[in-house]
Enzyme design. Structure first.
Site, PDB file in Angstrom:
ATOM      1  N   GLY A 116      32.265  43.022  43.398  1.00  0.00           N
ATOM      2  CA  GLY A 116      32.918  42.377  42.253  1.00  0.00           C
ATOM      3  C   GLY A 116      34.078  41.523  42.703  1.00  0.00           C
ATOM      4  N   ASN A 117      34.833  41.023  41.747  1.00  0.00           N
ATOM      5  CA  ASN A 117      36.007  40.218  42.105  1.00  0.00           C
ATOM      6  C   ASN A 117      37.130  40.457  41.100  1.00  0.00           C
ATOM      7  OD1 ASN A 117      35.925  38.048  39.950  1.00  0.00           O
ATOM      8  ND2 ASN A 117      33.868  37.845  40.820  1.00  0.00           N
ATOM      9  N   ARG A 118      38.281  39.813  41.346  1.00  0.00           N
ATOM     10  CA  ARG A 118      39.492  40.153  40.603  1.00  0.00           C
ATOM     11  C   ARG A 118      39.679  39.382  39.303  1.00  0.00           C
ATOM     12  NH1 ARG A 118      44.315  39.355  44.668  1.00  0.00           N
ATOM     13  NH2 ARG A 118      45.508  39.907  42.811  1.00  0.00           N
TER      14      ARG A 118
END
Ligand code: CTP
Length: 384
Positions: A187-189
């Protein structure tokens, strides 16, 4: 909502109707606002409150607005302090209706809402969900934080700008997840805040908005259709479907560029010999590039985002110009993310590059302020 306003430094006068006092008593309103409250025009007559409150207000917000109150406001009745205030106010007026679905859908209520909107009032679409009884449907009061954001927007910009009325727009928001197994993902932020601000801003300017949200934990913006997705492939499917009828598509989401080549059906176990598994990745489709090259609706404005850090040989803007050309979109909103500060922050700072060579600097400010500049740029490029 009252707490949010007072804690942000606003001076709030609460004008409860007689019906409102069945739910929350006058002492509570007085204590929370730090001011006396009145319901009738006959209280404190020496200060002429029935005229003064409306005349001196910068914003009037009625939340929740009942079917009865909307009818009175639409017809100019003035039999209590609130309805007098509405007649004397010359500032932006926001109504947040809440009632049962049947009452909201009734032709009388809809006609009253149309009248109020035609006079420049902002009537927020009710949310869908559980109502006061056992039933569910359209008519819920939207999240108080959402109403508060709409009010701040109305204070900053007024409520008369409906330059996106009759337009359909699609906004993607959040970060996609690419599953390795049933419990783990890449995932990412991305928080989704900028995409949500864009959706809210477009709705406040009259657009019909579809927000394709990937893994966000934010309340639904009022009056916006929210479609929830997890993976880049799902995001692609939903964005392309909505884009077919859209006048503008803004890709504010952070789709993962790669996904695991295979997703394990069972949870991946740790190896006994201490070895680490290797991960084979497959490239995901580039949705922005696909939108820009296939153009699901001719004439639609396609907007991308670029989070860049710059490197030893190229500046952030050099990289962004190259990305704009590579992606083929009409506008590219460029964030310098060298410090990592924009993620989850309420603020943003950007340059909006146009395929026509334009460059608009947007100084440090709220994500809502940036959203409005982006819609200004989009609106200037929309055709009849
Ligand atoms: N985007 C997209 N589909 C993807 C990846 C990104 O539509 N699979 C969109 C994003 O929503 C954003 C824009 O493309 O609007 C820029 O994304 P970015 O990741 O910065 O671009 P990349 O092409 O991945 O470039 P880089 O090599 O710098 O990562």
């Amino acid at each position: 909502m009252l707490r949010r306003f007072t804690e942000a430094g606003h001076d709030v006068t609460v004008v409860p109707t007689a019906a409102a006092l069945h739910f929350v008593g006058a002492p509570t309103w007085a204590a929370l606002s730090g001011k006396p409250v009145a319901t009738e025009v006959w209280d404190g007559v020496h200060e002429v409150p029935h005229v003064r409150i409306g005349q001196s207000a910068d914003l009037v917000v009625v939340a929740p607005a009942t079917a009865d109150l909307l009818a009175k406001a639409a017809h100019g009745l003035a039999d209590d302090l609130l309805t007098n205030t509405l007649l004397t106010a010359r500032c932006p007026v926001v109504f947040a209706p809440a009632m049962h679905t049947e009452m909201w859908e009734h032709a009388a209520t809809q006609a009253n809402v149309a009248t109020l909107r035609s006079r420049g009032c902002l009537v927020i679409e009710p949310a869908e969900g559980r109502l006061t009884g056992a039933d569910s449907g359209k008519g819920r009061l939207p999240d108080p934080g959402e109403i508060y954001d709409i009010c701040l927007d109305a204070l900053a910009r007024g409520v008369g700008v409906h330059d996106l009325a009759g337009r359909q727009v699609v906004v993607s928001a959040g970060g996609t997840r690419e599953y390795l197994d049933p419990v783990r993902f890449l995932g990412n932020r991305s928080s989704g805040l900028q995409g949500y601000a864009l959706a809210r801003a477009a709705a406040s300017r009259g657009a019909e908005v579809t927000l394709v949200a990937a893994n966000t934990a934010l309340p639904d913006p009022a009056g916006v259709k929210v479609v929830r997705v997890e993976t880049t492939e799902q995001l692609r499917t939903e964005v392309l479907a909505a884009a077919a009828a859209a006048d503008a598509v803004v890709m504010a989401a952070a789709p993962a560029d790669y996904r695991p080549t295979s997703v394990s059906e069972a949870k991946i176990k740790k190896a006994d010999d201490g070895s680490a598994p290797s991960l084979a990745l497959t490239q995901n489709p580039d949705i922005l590039h696909e939108l820009s090259t296939t153009r699901p609706r001719a004439g639609a404005v396609i907007v991308g985002f670029a989070a860049e850090t710059g490197d030893a040989t190229s500046s952030v803007l050099d990289l962004a110009r190259a990305k704009l050309a590579r992606k083929g979109c009409d506008l590219l909103v460029v964030n310098d993310v060298s410090g990592g500060g924009v993620f989850g922050s309420a603020d943003n700072e950007a340059v909006i590059l146009g395929a026509d060579g334009s460059a608009t600097d947007v100084p440090h400010g709220s994500k809502t302020a940036l959203a409005h500049v982006i819609w200004d740029e989009v609106a200037a490029r929309l055709h009849d």
